[in-house]
Design an enzyme around this catalytic site. Structure first.
Site, PDB file in Angstrom:
ATOM      1  N   PRO A   2       3.792   3.969   9.064  1.00  0.00           N
ATOM      2  CA  PRO A   2       5.844   4.417   8.944  1.00  0.00           C
ATOM      3  C   PRO A   2       5.570   5.143   8.489  1.00  0.00           C
ATOM      4  O   PRO A   2       4.970   6.214   7.042  1.00  0.00           O
ATOM      5  CB  PRO A   2       5.618   3.258   7.066  1.00  0.00           C
ATOM      6  CG  PRO A   2       4.527   2.213   7.519  1.00  0.00           C
ATOM      7  CD  PRO A   2       3.355   3.069   8.355  1.00  0.00           C
ATOM      8  N   GLU A   3       6.546   6.266   8.690  1.00  0.00           N
ATOM      9  CA  GLU A   3       7.293   7.269   7.897  1.00  0.00           C
ATOM     10  C   GLU A   3       7.958   6.712   6.900  1.00  0.00           C
ATOM     11  O   GLU A   3       8.888   6.039   7.139  1.00  0.00           O
ATOM     12  CB  GLU A   3       7.136   8.800   8.116  1.00  0.00           C
ATOM     13  CG  GLU A   3       6.129   9.203   8.799  1.00  0.00           C
ATOM     14  CD  GLU A   3       6.166  11.255   8.960  1.00  0.00           C
ATOM     15  OE1 GLU A   3       7.011  11.582   8.129  1.00  0.00           O
ATOM     16  OE2 GLU A   3       5.441  11.369  10.093  1.00  0.00           O
ATOM     17  N   HIS A  91      -4.603  -9.329  12.150  1.00  0.00           N
ATOM     18  CA  HIS A  91      -4.701  -8.630  11.325  1.00  0.00           C
ATOM     19  C   HIS A  91      -3.037  -8.663  10.345  1.00  0.00           C
ATOM     20  O   HIS A  91      -2.374  -7.939   9.536  1.00  0.00           O
ATOM     21  CB  HIS A  91      -4.004  -6.906  11.242  1.00  0.00           C
ATOM     22  CG  HIS A  91      -5.333  -6.578  12.352  1.00  0.00           C
ATOM     23  ND1 HIS A  91      -6.447  -6.219  10.972  1.00  0.00           N
ATOM     24  CD2 HIS A  91      -5.924  -6.315  13.766  1.00  0.00           C
ATOM     25  CE1 HIS A  91      -7.209  -6.114  12.410  1.00  0.00           C
ATOM     26  NE2 HIS A  91      -6.566  -5.603  13.739  1.00  0.00           N
ATOM     27  N   ARG A 109      -5.261  -1.621   9.832  1.00  0.00           N
ATOM     28  CA  ARG A 109      -6.348   0.107   9.227  1.00  0.00           C
ATOM     29  C   ARG A 109      -6.609  -0.856   7.297  1.00  0.00           C
ATOM     30  O   ARG A 109      -7.593  -0.376   7.305  1.00  0.00           O
ATOM     31  CB  ARG A 109      -5.745   1.336   9.173  1.00  0.00           C
ATOM     32  CG  ARG A 109      -5.813   1.595  10.847  1.00  0.00           C
ATOM     33  CD  ARG A 109      -5.810   2.778  10.499  1.00  0.00           C
ATOM     34  NE  ARG A 109      -6.422   3.923  10.352  1.00  0.00           N
ATOM     35  CZ  ARG A 109      -5.746   5.045  10.269  1.00  0.00           C
ATOM     36  NH1 ARG A 109      -5.258   5.846  11.165  1.00  0.00           N
ATOM     37  NH2 ARG A 109      -6.421   5.852   9.718  1.00  0.00           N
TER      38      ARG A 109
END
Length: 270
Positions: A2-3, A91, A109
């Site tokens: 995400p930006e 996840h 992550r």
DNA sequence: ATCGGGACCTGCTTGC
DNA sequence: TGCAAGCAGGTCCCGA
């Protein structure tokens, strides 16, 4: 992932399904994000009604009447609204259940965050954030003032959240290309006109990406598809060796501050 | 005060 | 085919 545009797209995607709805349960499957998810989050949120979802920088702020849940998606996080009893993946670390629907945080992550801030005070992490690039106050004059005397390369300056929030690695490269400024240019050497070009390029690039994301909002729920702007062809990002769409020169990649930086040696100057 | 580098994690692609 | 290295969209903290 995400930006800022994806975070804003996420906000717009989930808000209509959750605003005014009451949390029925919180499930933490793996609390190990950048900081631990508070173990008592279920106790904190169950029975409470979501008042608003706002965005500050890349943080999503889910406001309740007794405090605020901060969510950050890190490098690889995503949020979905799905039906209750949808089996979780490997996840999927956190579920906020709202009756028959679930807000699910996935983050392979685990650079993301889910933190609780009681009361009305903003969380300390929000205290040192820079200006919002889409605010009216952000313009060439602001950038000119903020950058005097600094030798930092332009790319690192615009990516530093203590100055300007929400400009990540992709849109830093894209904005500098659009403004025709070489990424290594010391920010303090830019004159008023180039500052104005850069500020406008940042606003324009982010704004266009949010609009492109908006086109996929209707698919946001129950979908794992990427937002539209992500499929969009960038001008320079991830295009090393290909011709610049503006001038045809070969796009290059260099390392700056440990990050890959794409630029066109034809268009962009120091 | 400013700046650069390392750290945190997993998964995917690349090259031998 | 297998394996290791390198790389990925973010941010904080440390030391120079």
């Amino acid at each position: 992932m995400p930006e800022l545009p994806e975070v804003e797209t996420t906000r717009r995607g989930i808000a209509p399904h959750l605003l005014g709805v009451t949390v029925s349960r919180v499930v933490i499957r793996n609390p190990s994000l950048r900081q631990p998810i508070p173990a008592d989050l279920d106790l904190t949120l169950s029975g409470r009604t979501l008042q608003s979802i706002r965005r500050r920088a890349k943080y999503l702020l889910l406001a309740f009447d007794h405090g605020c849940l901060l969510l950050h998606l890190g490098m690889s996080g995503s949020l979905r609204v799905i039906g209750l009893n949808t089996p979780p993946g490997k996840h999927d670390h956190l579920d906020l259940e709202f009756g028959d629907r679930v807000l699910r945080l996935r983050d392979p992550r685990r650079f993301g965050l889910a933190l609780w801030q009681p009361g009305a005070e903003p969380h300390p992490l929000l205290g040192r954030l820079g200006i919002e690039p889409l605010d009216d106050a952000f313009d060439g004059a602001w950038l000119y003032r903020a950058s005097r005397g600094r030798k930092t390369p332009a790319k690192q300056f615009v990516m530093d959240g203590h100055h300007i929030v929400g400009v990540g690695n992709i849109y830093a490269s894209e904005s500098l290309h659009s403004a025709r400024i070489h990424p290594a240019t010391p920010i303090g050497t830019l004159g008023p006109r180039r500052c104005a070009r850069l500020a406008e390029a940042i606003r324009q690039t982010l704004g266009a990406a949010i609009e492109a994301g908006g086109s996929t909002l209707r698919d946001f729920v129950h979908s794992d598809g990427k937002p539209g702007y992500f499929q969009h062809r960038h001008q320079v990002y991830d295009r090393a060796g290909q011709p610049c769409p503006q001038c045809g020169r070969t796009i290059r990649v260099m390392q700056m501050g440990q990050r890959s930086t794409y630029y066109c040696p034809g268009c962009q100057h120091r």
